[in-house]
Scaffold this active site. Structure first.
Site, PDB file in Angstrom:
ATOM      1  N   SER A   1      49.141  44.051  38.670  1.00  0.00           N
ATOM      2  CA  SER A   1      49.622  42.700  38.331  1.00  0.00           C
ATOM      3  C   SER A   1      49.694  42.521  36.818  1.00  0.00           C
ATOM      4  N   LYS A   2      48.761  43.106  36.072  1.00  0.00           N
ATOM      5  CA  LYS A   2      48.821  43.020  34.602  1.00  0.00           C
ATOM      6  C   LYS A   2      49.994  43.858  34.079  1.00  0.00           C
TER       7      LYS A   2
ATOM      8  N   THR B   1      39.101  27.991  36.974  1.00  0.00           N
ATOM      9  CA  THR B   1      38.788  28.684  38.227  1.00  0.00           C
ATOM     10  C   THR B   1      37.292  28.995  38.216  1.00  0.00           C
TER      11      THR B   1
ATOM     12  N   GLY C   1      39.489  53.611  44.913  1.00  0.00           N
ATOM     13  CA  GLY C   1      40.488  53.907  43.878  1.00  0.00           C
ATOM     14  C   GLY C   1      39.952  53.846  42.463  1.00  0.00           C
TER      15      GLY C   1
ATOM     16  N   ARG D   1      33.715  52.156  44.109  1.00  0.00           N
ATOM     17  CA  ARG D   1      34.860  51.230  44.155  1.00  0.00           C
ATOM     18  C   ARG D   1      36.065  51.999  44.711  1.00  0.00           C
TER      19      ARG D   1
ATOM     20  N   LYS E   1      30.584  40.937  35.962  1.00  0.00           N
ATOM     21  CA  LYS E   1      31.005  42.172  35.307  1.00  0.00           C
ATOM     22  C   LYS E   1      29.793  43.050  34.997  1.00  0.00           C
ATOM     23  N   LEU E   2      30.023  44.368  34.842  1.00  0.00           N
ATOM     24  CA  LEU E   2      28.916  45.334  34.834  1.00  0.00           C
ATOM     25  C   LEU E   2      27.766  44.951  33.890  1.00  0.00           C
TER      26      LEU E   2
ATOM     27  N   ARG F   1      34.083  54.157  30.414  1.00  0.00           N
ATOM     28  CA  ARG F   1      34.814  53.024  29.854  1.00  0.00           C
ATOM     29  C   ARG F   1      34.622  53.048  28.338  1.00  0.00           C
TER      30      ARG F   1
ATOM     31  N   TYR G   1      44.697  44.574  40.478  1.00  0.00           N
ATOM     32  CA  TYR G   1      44.558  43.907  39.174  1.00  0.00           C
ATOM     33  C   TYR G   1      45.457  44.556  38.130  1.00  0.00           C
ATOM     34  N   SER G   2      45.325  45.883  37.968  1.00  0.00           N
ATOM     35  CA  SER G   2      46.072  46.522  36.878  1.00  0.00           C
ATOM     36  C   SER G   2      47.578  46.497  37.162  1.00  0.00           C
TER      37      SER G   2
ATOM     38  N   THR H   1      45.568  44.717  29.164  1.00  0.00           N
ATOM     39  CA  THR H   1      44.450  45.628  29.383  1.00  0.00           C
ATOM     40  C   THR H   1      44.871  47.087  29.286  1.00  0.00           C
ATOM     41  N   ASP H   2      43.910  47.957  28.975  1.00  0.00           N
ATOM     42  CA  ASP H   2      44.189  49.397  28.981  1.00  0.00           C
ATOM     43  C   ASP H   2      44.357  49.937  30.410  1.00  0.00           C
ATOM     44  N   GLU H   3      43.969  49.136  31.420  1.00  0.00           N
ATOM     45  CA  GLU H   3      44.034  49.635  32.799  1.00  0.00           C
ATOM     46  C   GLU H   3      45.474  49.853  33.270  1.00  0.00           C
TER      47      GLU H   3
HETATM   48  P1  NAD Z   1      37.955  35.706  32.527  1.00  0.00           P
HETATM   49  O1  NAD Z   1      38.091  35.965  33.988  1.00  0.00           O
HETATM   50  O2  NAD Z   1      36.603  35.633  31.920  1.00  0.00           O
HETATM   51  O3  NAD Z   1      38.697  34.318  32.160  1.00  0.00           O
HETATM   52  C1  NAD Z   1      39.940  33.982  32.689  1.00  0.00           C
HETATM   53  C2  NAD Z   1      40.212  32.514  32.352  1.00  0.00           C
HETATM   54  O4  NAD Z   1      41.523  32.176  32.833  1.00  0.00           O
HETATM   55  C3  NAD Z   1      39.239  31.541  33.017  1.00  0.00           C
HETATM   56  O5  NAD Z   1      38.827  30.545  32.099  1.00  0.00           O
HETATM   57  C4  NAD Z   1      40.056  30.926  34.141  1.00  0.00           C
HETATM   58  O6  NAD Z   1      39.655  29.600  34.467  1.00  0.00           O
HETATM   59  C5  NAD Z   1      41.451  30.963  33.545  1.00  0.00           C
HETATM   60  N1  NAD Z   1      42.506  30.977  34.576  1.00  0.00           N
HETATM   61  C6  NAD Z   1      42.584  31.809  35.651  1.00  0.00           C
HETATM   62  N2  NAD Z   1      43.674  31.505  36.383  1.00  0.00           N
HETATM   63  C7  NAD Z   1      44.298  30.480  35.744  1.00  0.00           C
HETATM   64  C8  NAD Z   1      45.483  29.743  36.006  1.00  0.00           C
HETATM   65  N3  NAD Z   1      46.224  29.975  37.092  1.00  0.00           N
HETATM   66  N4  NAD Z   1      45.847  28.769  35.145  1.00  0.00           N
HETATM   67  C9  NAD Z   1      45.093  28.510  34.035  1.00  0.00           C
HETATM   68  N5  NAD Z   1      43.952  29.169  33.754  1.00  0.00           N
HETATM   69  C10 NAD Z   1      43.558  30.144  34.599  1.00  0.00           C
HETATM   70  O7  NAD Z   1      38.850  36.805  31.811  1.00  0.00           O
HETATM   71  P2  NAD Z   1      38.567  37.600  30.452  1.00  0.00           P
HETATM   72  O8  NAD Z   1      37.688  38.740  30.733  1.00  0.00           O
HETATM   73  O9  NAD Z   1      38.220  36.629  29.393  1.00  0.00           O
HETATM   74  O10 NAD Z   1      40.035  38.184  30.176  1.00  0.00           O
HETATM   75  C11 NAD Z   1      40.997  37.401  29.479  1.00  0.00           C
HETATM   76  C12 NAD Z   1      42.300  38.183  29.409  1.00  0.00           C
HETATM   77  O11 NAD Z   1      42.078  39.412  28.740  1.00  0.00           O
HETATM   78  C13 NAD Z   1      42.893  38.545  30.768  1.00  0.00           C
HETATM   79  O12 NAD Z   1      44.285  38.427  30.687  1.00  0.00           O
HETATM   80  C14 NAD Z   1      42.489  39.988  30.981  1.00  0.00           C
HETATM   81  O13 NAD Z   1      43.421  40.663  31.788  1.00  0.00           O
HETATM   82  C15 NAD Z   1      42.500  40.507  29.554  1.00  0.00           C
HETATM   83  N6  NAD Z   1      41.576  41.627  29.251  1.00  0.00           N
HETATM   84  C16 NAD Z   1      40.259  41.551  29.589  1.00  0.00           C
HETATM   85  C17 NAD Z   1      39.387  42.590  29.226  1.00  0.00           C
HETATM   86  C18 NAD Z   1      37.903  42.544  29.550  1.00  0.00           C
HETATM   87  O14 NAD Z   1      37.198  43.533  29.319  1.00  0.00           O
HETATM   88  N7  NAD Z   1      37.360  41.441  30.053  1.00  0.00           N
HETATM   89  C19 NAD Z   1      39.885  43.691  28.542  1.00  0.00           C
HETATM   90  C20 NAD Z   1      41.249  43.742  28.225  1.00  0.00           C
HETATM   91  C21 NAD Z   1      42.068  42.682  28.573  1.00  0.00           C
HETATM   92  O1  DAU Z   2      39.443  48.100  30.757  1.00  0.00           O
HETATM   93  C1  DAU Z   2      39.627  46.713  30.591  1.00  0.00           C
HETATM   94  C2  DAU Z   2      39.173  45.987  31.848  1.00  0.00           C
HETATM   95  O2  DAU Z   2      37.749  46.010  31.838  1.00  0.00           O
HETATM   96  C3  DAU Z   2      39.703  44.566  31.935  1.00  0.00           C
HETATM   97  O3  DAU Z   2      41.104  44.584  32.007  1.00  0.00           O
HETATM   98  C4  DAU Z   2      39.110  43.842  33.159  1.00  0.00           C
HETATM   99  O4  DAU Z   2      39.532  42.502  33.170  1.00  0.00           O
HETATM  100  C5  DAU Z   2      37.595  43.901  33.047  1.00  0.00           C
HETATM  101  O5  DAU Z   2      37.004  43.304  34.190  1.00  0.00           O
HETATM  102  C6  DAU Z   2      37.126  45.347  32.922  1.00  0.00           C
HETATM  103  O6  DAU Z   2      37.390  46.074  34.140  1.00  0.00           O
HETATM  104  P1  DAU Z   2      36.325  47.107  34.760  1.00  0.00           P
HETATM  105  O7  DAU Z   2      36.613  47.277  36.191  1.00  0.00           O
HETATM  106  O8  DAU Z   2      36.240  48.328  33.919  1.00  0.00           O
HETATM  107  O9  DAU Z   2      34.963  46.247  34.503  1.00  0.00           O
HETATM  108  P2  DAU Z   2      33.656  46.048  35.437  1.00  0.00           P
HETATM  109  O10 DAU Z   2      32.653  45.357  34.576  1.00  0.00           O
HETATM  110  O11 DAU Z   2      34.003  45.412  36.741  1.00  0.00           O
HETATM  111  O12 DAU Z   2      33.186  47.525  35.709  1.00  0.00           O
HETATM  112  C7  DAU Z   2      32.887  48.413  34.637  1.00  0.00           C
HETATM  113  C8  DAU Z   2      32.536  49.764  35.249  1.00  0.00           C
HETATM  114  O13 DAU Z   2      31.276  49.636  35.923  1.00  0.00           O
HETATM  115  C9  DAU Z   2      33.525  50.241  36.279  1.00  0.00           C
HETATM  116  O14 DAU Z   2      33.645  51.654  36.190  1.00  0.00           O
HETATM  117  C10 DAU Z   2      32.887  49.867  37.621  1.00  0.00           C
HETATM  118  C11 DAU Z   2      31.400  49.956  37.315  1.00  0.00           C
HETATM  119  N1  DAU Z   2      30.525  48.998  38.042  1.00  0.00           N
HETATM  120  C12 DAU Z   2      30.878  47.694  38.036  1.00  0.00           C
HETATM  121  C13 DAU Z   2      30.083  46.753  38.673  1.00  0.00           C
HETATM  122  C14 DAU Z   2      30.471  45.289  38.707  1.00  0.00           C
HETATM  123  C15 DAU Z   2      29.365  49.448  38.625  1.00  0.00           C
HETATM  124  O15 DAU Z   2      29.042  50.654  38.587  1.00  0.00           O
HETATM  125  N2  DAU Z   2      28.556  48.529  39.252  1.00  0.00           N
HETATM  126  C16 DAU Z   2      28.877  47.196  39.313  1.00  0.00           C
HETATM  127  O16 DAU Z   2      28.121  46.401  39.934  1.00  0.00           O
END
Ligand code: NAD
Ligand code: DAU
Length: 350
Positions: free
Chosen positions: A161-162, A35, A292, A290, A197-198, A222, A158-159, A133-135
């Site tokens: 669906s997870k 994607t 919620g 954001r 992401k942030l 966070r 998102y949370s 995720t912790d969310e």
């Molecule tokens: P990401 O968005 O960077 O990567 C997601 C990957 O999944 C991509 O390579 C995408 O191409 C693939 N994908 C999406 N839809 C798909 C589909 N239908 N079929 C096959 N592949 C598909 O995500 P991430 O940040 O690496 O997170 C990975 C996992 O860890 C997720 O399940 C997320 O919920 C979980 N998680 C993320 C964080 C975080 O801080 N990023 C924290 C805790 C848990």
């Molecule tokens: O807690 C785990 C989660 O962390 C994962 O499950 C998610 O996949 C991952 O995306 C992440 O979610 P967050 O919403 O916490 O991450 P994000 O980087 O989007 O945002 C981090 C914090 O920063 C959040 O409180 C929102 C804020 N933010 C985010 C962006 C993108 C800003 O203040 N400015 C921004 O431009």
């Protein structure tokens, strides 16, 4: 072991795959739809290995999943594929329900059929590891921590669906006996983090001289974990965790968003001073919150520490410095993403 990694071209999946190829003897098949968030160049460091293979396919496609299982015959399915960005889930929840819920259902159902056909010894050793995720636990006040028994209270599409996918995984374990593992992790950061992401968004926008958008008043908290430490935790869980168990994974590094953004600015001031001599912090802009927006996440990781001996190997200060240095040295990786106009509406405010 043979490990099938869904979402292996994403941020955490690619860190796990690089770790498994570089620091273990396991064979890896990445199963990824590619994607907007799938970045093949994140797997370039391991692409030449004969223990690594890639298939581009959708986890919602039962035939593609069944074929990958039959051809690769994994000992472990590490299921990371998901739609992962909270802001996108607010703008368009449909893809989150489809991939995170329906996709996880398809993975479970196809894996169950495959698992049932294994010889008894392989059946006993097999693991389906769901990465979550912790969310799912909702939002904390100023005190307290999420444990493995905290009731679920997801509050974003998102949370939610997870959370639903976590429930499906546990149901397949309880009802059908599939050996499942679930991990719930806090916010990851590090190299190869997609620029929506942030942390990467702030680094890149700072370098580009753009406003640094902080949602609301920046007081949301966070708990940050370096991505390679998460990859180590995942490996420990699928190698040595007890089937049916859940493990919380966290960095023990709570920071307010404004602290994170300010820390990035301060490090950039030292590593790559602005041409005009001013501070990067001058670019900070408070923007609309954001909808919620969860206030605080914090993980109690004592179970994985006590049961499996895992702890983070770097502090937030070490990890963020390493991350910023990586973005400075690897502009091609993120510039390619920006040039491809990956979902430009989520690469920060104009
Ligand atoms: P990401 O968005 O960077 O990567 C997601 C990957 O999944 C991509 O390579 C995408 O191409 C693939 N994908 C999406 N839809 C798909 C589909 N239908 N079929 C096959 N592949 C598909 O995500 P991430 O940040 O690496 O997170 C990975 C996992 O860890 C997720 O399940 C997320 O919920 C979980 N998680 C993320 C964080 C975080 O801080 N990023 C924290 C805790 C848990
Ligand atoms: O807690 C785990 C989660 O962390 C994962 O499950 C998610 O996949 C991952 O995306 C992440 O979610 P967050 O919403 O916490 O991450 P994000 O980087 O989007 O945002 C981090 C914090 O920063 C959040 O409180 C929102 C804020 N933010 C985010 C962006 C993108 C800003 O203040 N400015 C921004 O431009």
């Amino acid at each position: 072991m043979r490990i099938l990694v869904t979402g292996g071209a994403g941020f955490i999946g690619s860190a796990l795959v690089r770790r498994l190829i570089e620091h273990s003897d396991h064979e890896v098949l990445v199963f990824d739809k590619l994607t907007y968030a799938g970045v093949l160049s994140s797997l370039e460091p391991v692409a030449a290995s004969d223990r690594y293979a890639f298939v581009q396919a959708d986890i919602c496609d039962p035939d593609a999943v069944a074929k990958a299982l039959k051809d690769f015959r994994p000992d472990v399915v590490a299921h990371l594929a998901a739609e992962s960005h909270v802001d996108r889930s607010i703008d368009g929840p449909g893809a989150f329900v489809q991939t995170n819920l329906v996709g996880t259902f398809v993975m479970l159902n196809q894996t169950l059929g495959y698992w049932r056909g294994l010889p008894d010894v392989e059946k006993a050793a097999f693991r389906f590891h769901h990465i979550s995720t912790d969310e799912v636990f909702g939002s904390l006040g100023e005190d307290g921590f999420f444990t493995e028994t905290t009731p679920y209270d997801p509050r974003s599409p998102y949370s939610a669906s997870k959370a639903g996918s976590d429930h499906l995984v546990r149901a397949w374990g309880h009802t059908y006996g599939l050996p499942v593992l679930v991990t719930n992790c806090s916010n990851n950061y590090g190299p190869y983090h997609f620029p929506e992401k942030l942390i990467p968004l702030i680094i890149i926008r700072a370098l580009n001289g753009e406003p640094l958008p902080v949602y609301g008043d920046g007081s949301n908290v966070r708990d940050w974990l370096f991505v390679d430490d998460h990859a180590r935790a995942l490996q420990a869980v699928f190698e040595t965790g007890t089937p049916g168990e859940t493990y919380n994974v966290g960095g023990n590094a709570e920071r307010r968003n404004i602290e994170v953004v300010t820390a990035i600015c301060t490090i950039l001031d030292r590593l790559r001073p602005r041409a005009d001599g001013k501070a990067y912090a001058d670019q900070i802009t408070f923007v609309a919150d954001r909808p919620g927006h969860d206030h605080r996440y914090a993980i109690d990781a004592s179970k994985i520490r006590n049961d499996l001996g895992w702890t983070p190997s770097v502090t937030f200060e070490q990890g963020i410095e390493q991350t910023i240095a990586w973005y400075l040295e690897n502009k091609t990786w993120w510039q390619d993403i920006l040039d491809a106009r990956y979902a430009t509406q989520r690469l920060g405010v104009a």
